[in-house]
Design an enzyme around this catalytic site. Structure first.
Site, PDB file in Angstrom:
ATOM      1  N   HIS A  17      35.960  11.607  -9.094  1.00  0.00           N
ATOM      2  CA  HIS A  17      34.987  10.366  -8.687  1.00  0.00           C
ATOM      3  C   HIS A  17      35.849   8.963  -8.940  1.00  0.00           C
ATOM      4  O   HIS A  17      35.667   8.251  -8.102  1.00  0.00           O
ATOM      5  CB  HIS A  17      33.748  10.140  -9.766  1.00  0.00           C
ATOM      6  N   LYS A  41      17.085  17.432 -11.863  1.00  0.00           N
ATOM      7  CA  LYS A  41      18.398  18.082 -12.260  1.00  0.00           C
ATOM      8  C   LYS A  41      18.265  17.953 -13.922  1.00  0.00           C
ATOM      9  O   LYS A  41      18.101  16.647 -14.452  1.00  0.00           O
ATOM     10  CB  LYS A  41      19.378  17.145 -11.766  1.00  0.00           C
ATOM     11  N   ARG A  90      34.599  16.987  -0.343  1.00  0.00           N
ATOM     12  CA  ARG A  90      35.500  17.683  -0.781  1.00  0.00           C
ATOM     13  C   ARG A  90      35.829  18.791   0.670  1.00  0.00           C
ATOM     14  O   ARG A  90      36.402  18.534   1.297  1.00  0.00           O
ATOM     15  CB  ARG A  90      35.285  18.272  -1.893  1.00  0.00           C
ATOM     16  N   SER A 128      32.029  18.195 -11.307  1.00  0.00           N
ATOM     17  CA  SER A 128      31.481  18.278 -12.523  1.00  0.00           C
ATOM     18  C   SER A 128      31.142  19.473 -13.305  1.00  0.00           C
ATOM     19  O   SER A 128      31.351  19.782 -14.256  1.00  0.00           O
ATOM     20  CB  SER A 128      30.302  17.146 -12.707  1.00  0.00           C
TER      21      SER A 128
HETATM   22  P1  ADP Z   1      25.476  14.334  -6.299  1.00  0.00           P
HETATM   23  O1  ADP Z   1      24.613  14.779  -7.486  1.00  0.00           O
HETATM   24  O2  ADP Z   1      24.612  13.156  -5.722  1.00  0.00           O
HETATM   25  O3  ADP Z   1      26.067  15.165  -5.304  1.00  0.00           O
HETATM   26  P2  ADP Z   1      28.205  13.971  -7.888  1.00  0.00           P
HETATM   27  O4  ADP Z   1      28.193  13.231  -8.924  1.00  0.00           O
HETATM   28  O5  ADP Z   1      28.158  15.515  -7.940  1.00  0.00           O
HETATM   29  O6  ADP Z   1      26.595  13.633  -7.160  1.00  0.00           O
HETATM   30  O7  ADP Z   1      29.155  13.386  -6.718  1.00  0.00           O
HETATM   31  C1  ADP Z   1      28.855  11.982  -6.023  1.00  0.00           C
HETATM   32  C2  ADP Z   1      29.924  11.925  -4.951  1.00  0.00           C
HETATM   33  O8  ADP Z   1      30.983  12.282  -5.053  1.00  0.00           O
HETATM   34  C3  ADP Z   1      29.424  12.909  -3.682  1.00  0.00           C
HETATM   35  O9  ADP Z   1      29.564  12.264  -2.501  1.00  0.00           O
HETATM   36  C4  ADP Z   1      30.271  14.168  -4.035  1.00  0.00           C
HETATM   37  O10 ADP Z   1      30.636  14.629  -2.633  1.00  0.00           O
HETATM   38  C5  ADP Z   1      31.674  13.164  -4.414  1.00  0.00           C
HETATM   39  N1  ADP Z   1      32.663  13.729  -5.083  1.00  0.00           N
HETATM   40  C6  ADP Z   1      32.326  14.639  -6.273  1.00  0.00           C
HETATM   41  N2  ADP Z   1      33.536  15.177  -6.964  1.00  0.00           N
HETATM   42  C7  ADP Z   1      34.496  14.682  -5.889  1.00  0.00           C
HETATM   43  C8  ADP Z   1      35.971  14.875  -5.966  1.00  0.00           C
HETATM   44  N3  ADP Z   1      36.620  15.822  -6.796  1.00  0.00           N
HETATM   45  N4  ADP Z   1      36.691  14.078  -4.770  1.00  0.00           N
HETATM   46  C9  ADP Z   1      36.072  13.404  -3.954  1.00  0.00           C
HETATM   47  N5  ADP Z   1      34.708  13.221  -3.840  1.00  0.00           N
HETATM   48  C10 ADP Z   1      33.900  13.688  -5.173  1.00  0.00           C
END
Ligand code: ADP
Length: 161
Positions: A17, A41, A90, A128
């Site tokens: 992130h 969630k 990803r 995460s």
């Molecule tokens: P959500 O529940 O909205 O998917 P996340 O916190 O999992 O929220 O992710 C927020 C954003 O960051 C999403 O667009 C996700 O694809 C992106 N993201 C999560 N992990 C990574 C990573 N390792 N590299 C790039 N983008 C990521």
């Protein structure tokens, strides 16, 4: 001023992130990390815990802020004057989900567009969910998340940081 909003659950915020935030910050004047309140969630960290941890991580980045929001992202974006949503992708598995949200957001507000940044190589498998799994069994995740977060993860599962 070009304001972009980076929404997500961030439960918790990872180096993946952070990489997206840093890269987006070179493209826009201001980045607002927006923690979505998603009633469906079950999160490991409360909203205020997530917000405080992210605030600590970005404290020296002058053009980045963190907030939480309820309701529709398109409404919140309008409120804060953001014209762009940032999302990270990803593997191809992210694509379908992201594309669907993108379509819906475009329908809801055609003035708001989404910029997708592809994950950097070193973070392309980082999520995460995986960090929570590893920390649950007492393994350090300090390689994959900022110190305040990797420590909080271990503590949350009853391990010493
Ligand atoms: P959500 O529940 O909205 O998917 P996340 O916190 O999992 O929220 O992710 C927020 C954003 O960051 C999403 O667009 C996700 O694809 C992106 N993201 C999560 N992990 C990574 C990573 N390792 N590299 C790039 N983008 C990521």
């Amino acid at each position: 001023m070009r304001i972009a909003i980076y929404p997500g659950s961030f439960d918790p915020f990872t180096n993946g992130h952070l990489d997206i935030v840093d890269r987006a910050a070179t493209l826009f004047d201001k980045i607002i990390i927006a923690i979505a309140v998603n009633s469906e969630k079950n999160t490991l960290f409360s909203l205020s815990e997530r917000e405080d941890m992210i605030a600590e991580v970005i404290k020296n980045k002058k053009d980045v802020t963190v907030v939480s929001f309820t309701g529709l992202l398109v409404e919140f974006a309008k409120e804060v004057g953001a014209k762009t949503i940032i999302r990270g992708i990803r593997a191809v598995t992210d694509f379908e989900y992201e594309y669907a949200i993108y379509q819906m957001n475009r329908d809801l507000n055609p003035d708001l567009d989404t910029v997708f940044l592809l994950a950097s190589k070193e973070y392309s498998f980082l999520s995460s969910t995986i960090l929570k799994e590893v920390a649950r069994y007492g393994q350090s995740v300090s390689e994959y998340a900022p110190p305040v977060i990797s420590e909080a993860l271990l503590k949350r599962f009853g391990h010493s940081a």
